[in-house]
Design an enzyme around this catalytic site. Structure first.
Site, PDB file in Angstrom:
ATOM      1  N   GLU A   1       0.794  -1.229   0.000  1.00 39.01           N
ATOM      2  CA  GLU A   1       0.000   0.000   0.000  1.00 39.01           C
ATOM      3  C   GLU A   1       0.823   1.275   0.000  1.00 39.01           C
ATOM      4  O   GLU A   1       0.445   2.266  -0.602  1.00 39.01           O
ATOM      5  CB  GLU A   1      -0.952   0.012   1.206  1.00 39.01           C
TER       6      GLU A   1
ATOM      7  N   ASP B   1      -2.276  -4.312   3.480  1.00 35.91           N
ATOM      8  CA  ASP B   1      -2.388  -4.450   4.941  1.00 35.91           C
ATOM      9  C   ASP B   1      -3.289  -5.617   5.325  1.00 35.91           C
ATOM     10  O   ASP B   1      -4.137  -6.061   4.546  1.00 35.91           O
ATOM     11  CB  ASP B   1      -2.910  -3.151   5.557  1.00 35.91           C
TER      12      ASP B   1
ATOM     13  N   ASP C   1      -5.756  -5.875   7.456  1.00 30.36           N
ATOM     14  CA  ASP C   1      -7.141  -5.672   7.910  1.00 30.36           C
ATOM     15  C   ASP C   1      -8.115  -5.748   6.731  1.00 30.36           C
ATOM     16  O   ASP C   1      -7.728  -6.028   5.597  1.00 30.36           O
ATOM     17  CB  ASP C   1      -7.274  -4.333   8.656  1.00 30.36           C
TER      18      ASP C   1
ATOM     19  N   TYR D   1       1.852  -4.273  13.342  1.00 30.49           N
ATOM     20  CA  TYR D   1       0.749  -3.558  12.692  1.00 30.49           C
ATOM     21  C   TYR D   1      -0.052  -2.743  13.695  1.00 30.49           C
ATOM     22  O   TYR D   1      -0.367  -3.218  14.791  1.00 30.49           O
ATOM     23  CB  TYR D   1      -0.160  -4.551  11.971  1.00 30.49           C
TER      24      TYR D   1
ATOM     25  N   HIS E   1      -3.974 -12.012  15.356  1.00 25.08           N
ATOM     26  CA  HIS E   1      -3.200 -10.784  15.255  1.00 25.08           C
ATOM     27  C   HIS E   1      -2.468 -10.560  16.572  1.00 25.08           C
ATOM     28  O   HIS E   1      -2.743 -11.216  17.572  1.00 25.08           O
ATOM     29  CB  HIS E   1      -4.114  -9.593  14.977  1.00 25.08           C
TER      30      HIS E   1
END
Length: 781
Positions: free
Chosen positions: A9, A82, A84, A289, A334
């Site tokens: 990204e 990413d 998410d 993250y 996570h």
């Protein structure tokens, strides 16, 4: 040309990963989202199962073109956006645009940008998770529907200019702030008298030291006075001593919301600034993250922390801890936010250093031993009555995690009873204590404080509204929309009473304190209050906390593959559309109007309400023969709290403060704020001057200074056409009304020689060929 193209990204992340993967991989950035919904008809085909219509925005076409070219030349394309839902959706959009099959294209995710994590991800690729993509699409489509359907309702039904908008999460966030403000305005402080006595005793070295003990609180001055009178001539002795062991445990490592809260308390950072710095740290490989609701730590990380704690502080300072999420939907796979390498105590970048330091300390502390305390509570009896006083203190026996980190608390968590206690001197049962003085001090109850950005995030999280990726943009949006403003509030002076017993004599004293001062708090504007009331009246589901939280849970169900996103949208849209149609047809225009009283001079009604350009007060009615008079509210005033007396003060403008150079000097407030009018010219007033109190002596130098500056920047004025040629920081330009137009390079030197015809032609040419706007890249936070 490298065999593999890997798309991430951000360009910062691309450089870091390319260095790790070597020459077989070319790593390129897509700069966030590459597609968005069309603006026409919401970009959603309502009748075709809510199918979204996506386009590549103009500012992303160059990036997409480059990625298409590179994808054709590569043997394999990898997607590493990413981890998410937003990142998953970006990967899917890349598949759609680049002609890749999402069922076979290799998709990798990692929680940290380190060599082991990247290499491990490359060995275990997966494909695009369409459940996560659909959860993101559901959020995007639902939010677009709410925004596009509700905003026109507000344009029609609000007595303000038409740039209003509403949003599913942001409107609920504004409601929280509005309700807290009204609680504060309705709060009536209640006073009590707190008993506190000062004693002396010898410490371990034999030195006389002072300590305090507290008694009951009394609701009335008379009962507090009666108690003090009953203590005249009394003897004081220790009746009981209790020594209790205690402990304090460390907090869990950071999630997105707890990092935002602690960075606000300790560093004074806004939520958006915290996320900006955290993103920078993540992309440079310094932390894991930064958008996560998990408090989990990997085994590798826990081993790393164990080694660091042992080598720095000793094995007795380490304690393995597994933290569990209160939120059942948190993704345990996570990790919490932690440094990628615990041996890195700091970072070079000065902008990032403070936040990294916070993350490092919190992570270390989470795996450290409890702090051990010893709490002493001594009861002191009074010979002349049955009441007892209590003295307490604590001793830190072992600092444990406190050696590294101590968590701050929100204002609402802090009370006089929870203040840190000091140490007591050695005391024994039966010991006589000389009393120096006893006071009954008046103390007032306080309302809940206004929200900070961080405490608002905490509240939203408690209510189950929003997710890690939504907190920062929500808080930024409600401020940009003008529904909420972040500002300071000055305190006011308040007197309080003290009854003092000293040397068997009681004295009445008075003192003064400043109360109500607040810093960087969120205040609802009048616009925010009126819009909130309107939406609560006509769209109770949208404004309901439980309903909004349930929508979030449904997004989670879509992400888990338990619910079809189109069905979820349909369940929402059908009743919502009916509410929209009913409101447009039946709702009255909303202005938040409040009657304040009557003007003594004219006998006309005085009201406060929202006007086209903001909150205002009005004398008279539009139906009266004589036109109503209007005045704008000050920034610190509100329709809901302004008094008649304060409103009448506002009608003192315009003020003629005297003459300068033979011309009247008038002070007034206009659409763009306070100004000075002199000789048919207008000069804006800075915040340093109050338009209601500024004097002629203060106004004169402002006129001279601003007039000189204006003359220096004016090249030519065409009065009839209301067009000016002005000199700006980047050279001469044309100004017509509120619009500015650039001059072509060849006209810059001879701008003063331009005729009105030439200037008009240049304006028409500029209108026909407007400059292409390159929007700033939106950062995900």
């Amino acid at each position: 040309m490298a065999k593999n193209l890997l798309i991430v990204e951000s360009p910062a992340k691309a450089k870091t990963i390319e260095n790790i993967l070597g020459k077989d991989f070319e790593v390129k950035s897509c700069y966030g989202h590459i597609r968005d919904l069309e603006k026409v008809d919401m970009g959603i085909d309502i009748d075709n199962n809510y199918k979204p219509r996506y386009i590549v925005p103009e500012d992303k076409q160059k990036v997409v073109k480059e990625l298409k070219s590179l994808a054709k030349k590569s043997e394999e394309v990898w997607l590493a956006t990413d981890e998410d839902r937003e990142g998953e959706a970006i990967s899917w959009h890349l598949c759609e645009v680049l002609g890749l099959d999402p069922a076979t294209t290799k998709r990798i995710v990692f929680h940290e940008i380190t060599k082991p994590a990247i290499q491990s991800a490359i060995k275990k690729p997966r494909t695009v998770d369409m459940h996560l993509v659909n959860a993101q699409q559901a959020r995007r489509v639902l939010d677009r529907i709410v925004g596009f359907e509700l905003s026109p309702v507000l344009w029609r039904k609000m007595s303000v200019k038409n740039n209003l908008s509403a949003g599913r999460v942001q409107s609920v966030a504004v409601r929280l702030i509005a309700e807290r403000e009204r609680e504060i305005n309705a709060f009536n402080a209640v006073s009590t008298f707190r008993i506190e006595a000062a004693f002396t005793a010898k410490d371990v070295s034999g030195k006389q030291v002072s300590f305090t003990a507290e008694g009951k609180r009394y609701s009335e001055e008379t009962t507090a006075m009666d108690f003090l009178k009953s203590c005249v001539g009394a003897k004081y002795s220790v009746s009981d001593i209790q020594v209790k062991p205690g402990k304090k445990s460390p907090s869990a490592p950071f999630t997105t919301s707890t990092l935002q809260q602690e960075a606000s308390r300790k560093l004074g950072y806004s939520v958006s600034r915290t996320m900006l710095i955290a993103q920078k740290l993540y992309e440079s490989g310094k932390i894991t993250y930064m958008r996560t609701d998990s408090v989990n730590l990997s085994e590798t990380a826990m081993d790393d922390i164990r080694n660091q704690v042992g080598s720095r502080y000793g094995a007795n300072y380490h304690q393995t801890r597994q933290y569990k999420n209160k939120n059942e939907t948190a993704q345990e796979a996570h990790e919490a936010i932690r440094p990628t390498y615990m041996e890195n105590i700091t970072v070079e970048d000065s902008d990032c250093r403070k936040l990294y330091d916070l993350i490092w300390k919190r992570t270390m502390a989470s795996q450290m031993a409890d702090a051990e305390l010893e709490k002493t509570i001594a009861k002191i009896q009074i010979s002349t009555n049955k009441e007892e006083l209590t003295a307490s203190g604590e001793v830190l026996k072992f600092d444990g995690f406190l050696k590294v980190y101590r968590e701050d608390r929100d204002e609402e968590d802090i009370s006089e009873e929870t203040d840190q206690e000091g140490m007591l001197p050695p005391l024994s049962v039966g010991q006589q204590l000389p009393m120096r003085e006893m006071k009954a001090t008046e103390r007032f109850s306080r309302p809940l404080p206004r929200y900070t950005e961080a405490s608002l995030v905490k509240k939203l999280e408690e209510l189950g509204i929003g997710r890690p990726s939504t907190y920062a943009p929500t808080i930024s949006t409600i401020q940009k929309r003008g529904y909420v403003e972040k500002r300071d509030k000055e305190g006011i002076k308040r007197s309080f009473r003290i009854l003092q017993l000293k040397n068997d004599a009681i004295t009445k004293l008075a003192d003064e304190e400043t109360t109500g001062a607040e810093k960087s708090k969120l205040f609802p504007t009048d616009l925010g209050l009126v819009v909130t009331d309107f939406l609560k009246q006509y769209f109770d589901d949208i404004m309901d906390y439980n309903f909004t939280a349930r929508i979030e849970e449904e997004f989670d169900e879509v992400a888990a593959g338990k619910l079809k996103w189109n069905s979820m949208i349909d369940d929402f849209y059908t009743p919502f559309k009916k509410d929209v149609e009913n409101t447009i047809e039946n709702a009255e225009r909303a202005s938040g109007e409040r009657e304040l009283g009557m003007d003594k001079m004219t006998g006309k009604k005085v009201i406060a309400r929202m006007g086209r350009y903001g909150p205002m007060v009005q004398i008279g009615d539009a139906n009266d023969e004589e036109k109503p008079r209007f005045a704008k509210l000050k920034n610190t005033q509100s329709i809901e709290t302004i008094s008649l007396e304060e409103a009448m003060e506002l009608f003192k403008l315009p003020r003629n403060v005297g003459q300068f150079e033979g011309q009247d000097v008038t002070i007034n407030i206009g659409r763009f704020g306070p100004y000075i009018a002199h000789d048919k010219k207008f000069y804006s007033l800075s915040k340093d001057f109050d338009p209601y109190t500024i004097t002629l002596e203060e106004a004169e130098p402002i006129i001279v200074e601003k007039r000189t500056a204006k003359e220096e920047r004016t090249i030519k004025v065409f009065e009839k056409e209301k067009i000016q040629l002005l000199r700006g920081p980047y050279g001469p330009y044309i100004k017509q009304g509120l619009r500015n137009y650039k001059l072509p390079k060849e006209k810059l030197e001879n701008a003063a020689d331009l005729s009105i015809e030439e200037v008009k032609a240049l304006i028409e040419e500029a209108k026909a060929n407007p400059p292409k706007r390159v929007p700033k890249r939106k950062k995900k936070d």
